[in-house]
Design an enzyme around this catalytic site. Structure first.
Site, mmCIF file in Angstrom:
data_model
loop_
_atom_site.group_PDB
_atom_site.id
_atom_site.type_symbol
_atom_site.label_atom_id
_atom_site.label_comp_id
_atom_site.label_asym_id
_atom_site.label_seq_id
_atom_site.Cartn_x
_atom_site.Cartn_y
_atom_site.Cartn_z
ATOM 1 N N ARG A 1 8.488 4.011 -4.589
ATOM 2 C CA ARG A 1 8.368 3.132 -3.466
ATOM 3 C C ARG A 1 7.429 1.959 -3.805
ATOM 4 N NH1 ARG A 1 7.573 5.100 2.433
ATOM 5 N NH2 ARG A 1 5.428 5.234 1.546
ATOM 6 N N ARG B 1 -7.627 -21.055 -2.190
ATOM 7 C CA ARG B 1 -6.772 -20.615 -1.339
ATOM 8 C C ARG B 1 -5.304 -21.455 -1.381
ATOM 9 N NH1 ARG B 1 -4.720 -22.216 4.096
ATOM 10 N NH2 ARG B 1 -3.954 -20.404 5.169
ATOM 11 N N TYR C 1 0.811 -0.987 -0.170
ATOM 12 C CA TYR C 1 0.128 -0.020 -0.092
ATOM 13 C C TYR C 1 0.835 1.254 -0.016
ATOM 14 C CZ TYR C 1 0.753 0.958 5.097
ATOM 15 O OH TYR C 1 1.441 1.077 6.335
ATOM 16 N N LYS D 1 6.343 -2.396 1.740
ATOM 17 C CA LYS D 1 5.433 -1.646 2.577
ATOM 18 C C LYS D 1 4.122 -2.506 2.462
ATOM 19 C CE LYS D 1 3.213 2.798 2.998
ATOM 20 N NZ LYS D 1 3.337 3.081 4.646
ATOM 21 N N LEU E 1 11.076 0.911 7.271
ATOM 22 C CA LEU E 1 10.419 1.324 6.240
ATOM 23 C C LEU E 1 11.362 2.617 5.827
ATOM 24 C CD1 LEU E 1 8.160 0.801 3.989
ATOM 25 C CD2 LEU E 1 7.005 2.895 5.021
HETATM 26 N N1 PMP Z 1 7.454 3.557 9.007
HETATM 27 C C1 PMP Z 1 6.520 2.721 8.932
HETATM 28 C C2 PMP Z 1 6.509 1.510 9.705
HETATM 29 C C3 PMP Z 1 5.498 3.186 8.434
HETATM 30 O O1 PMP Z 1 4.160 2.627 8.288
HETATM 31 C C4 PMP Z 1 5.484 4.543 7.885
HETATM 32 C C5 PMP Z 1 4.267 5.021 7.098
HETATM 33 N N2 PMP Z 1 3.579 4.507 6.269
HETATM 34 C C6 PMP Z 1 6.586 5.371 8.007
HETATM 35 C C7 PMP Z 1 7.749 4.616 8.374
HETATM 36 C C8 PMP Z 1 6.830 6.676 7.191
HETATM 37 O O2 PMP Z 1 6.706 6.361 5.951
HETATM 38 P P1 PMP Z 1 6.480 7.588 4.772
HETATM 39 O O3 PMP Z 1 7.220 8.667 5.413
HETATM 40 O O4 PMP Z 1 6.511 7.232 3.609
HETATM 41 O O5 PMP Z 1 5.046 7.765 5.268
#
Ligand code: PMP
Length: 286
Positions: A52, A101, A33, A150, A206
């Site tokens: 990303r 599944r 997502y 993500k 992330l």
């Molecule tokens: N770390 C995690 C685990 C997240 O879920 C997010 C937001 N989705 C971020 C960092 C920050 O990422 P971004 O700046 O791209 O929103």
């Protein structure tokens, strides 16, 4: 006004927006997502989110169903149809519906499932709670080892958020091997003097789109940056702390595990970075 949601090729009223129970997103959390903020009806850092998204999909061998230009057109349509002024666009792409599944990916692949919806949050950038700063607690980071992808497997971050709520604070910082990885849904930073310290990019966190932009602006503003892990004790004795995310922008952190950070108030460097970030993002929004 009924919210218009995009599902696999068409915008429909939210009550008609449905995916199969056999969708691998539902059965296996087999999907990714992106959350893109909207300010003044325009998308923030759209290109960053597109890059990303492509990377997350490639890491999971899911074919990106759209070009960047097509995603942009769909995002803009979602914003326009729902008259979003401030808020966000949520995009989810899953491996699709194989009709049954099975742990193995469908072979040949089936078309990915695409869902786009919006959430309106008028005044998103003027949120007083964000300006006052967040209190956080620490919890163990027991997530999987590819946090750089993500994915929609967000159960543990939800549990950590509930632990924060139970402790009457705003968020939780995740700790692995004694070091902070990141927040439940944001990247974590501490400040010592003019130096910003944040964990380096790896599979452990992330790769925040906001992180990349904020570090770029910080460098341009002659702030020093040190990319390395830090401990909770170090955060508690830092001058300032803050988090970044696409929807919280730059938000000061004023307390960690009950101990005030600095003077226990939103720090000047964090607030300055928030200002710069919002100003630059508004300028480049599309
Ligand atoms: N770390 C995690 C685990 C997240 O879920 C997010 C937001 N989705 C971020 C960092 C920050 O990422 P971004 O700046 O791209 O929103």
């Amino acid at each position: 006004m009924t919210r218009q949601v995009y599902v696999n090729g068409a915008f429909v009223g939210e009550a008609e927006a449905k995916v199969s129970v056999f969708d691998r997103g539902f059965l296996m959390a087999d999907g990714v997502y992106e959350v893109t903020s909207v300010l003044g009806g325009k998308l923030l850092d759209f290109q960053g989110h597109c890059v990303r998204l492509s990377r997350s999909l490639a890491e999971l061998d899911i074919t990106n169903p759209h070009s960047d230009a097509e995603w942009l057109a769909l995002f803009r349509q979602a914003v326009a149809l729902n008259a979003v002024v401030d808020g966000m666009v949520y995009l989810q792409v899953t491996r699709g519906n194989p009709g049954d599944r099975d742990f193995a990916y469908p072979n040949p692949p089936v078309p990915p499932t695409v869902v786009i919806f919006t959430q309106s949050k008028l005044g998103l950038a003027e949120n007083p709670a964000a300006l006052a700063g967040w209190k956080v607690i620490s919890v163990p980071d027991i997530r999987w080892g590819r946090r750089d992808i993500k994915t929609v497997q967000l159960l543990y971050p939800s549990m950590a958020k509930m632990a924060a709520k139970a402790a009457h604070v705003d968020d939780a910082w995740l700790v692995e091997d004694g070091m902070v990885t990141e927040g439940t849904s944001n990247n974590a930073y501490i400040v010592k003097g003019n130096r910003i310290i944040t964990r380096q990019l790896s599979h452990d966190i992330l790769h925040g789109i906001t992180r990349a932009a904020v570090l770029r602006f910080a460098r341009e503003a002659q702030m020093e940056i040190e990319e390395r892990p830090f401990t909770i004790a170090e955060a508690q004795s830092a001058d300032e702390a803050f988090i970044t995310s696409a929807s919280a922008f730059v938000t000061p952190v004023i307390e960690v595990d009950g101990a005030p950070v600095g003077h226990g108030k939103a720090g000047p460097l964090a607030l300055r970075l928030r200002e710069i970030y919002l100003e630059e993002m508004r300028k480049s929004a599309i």
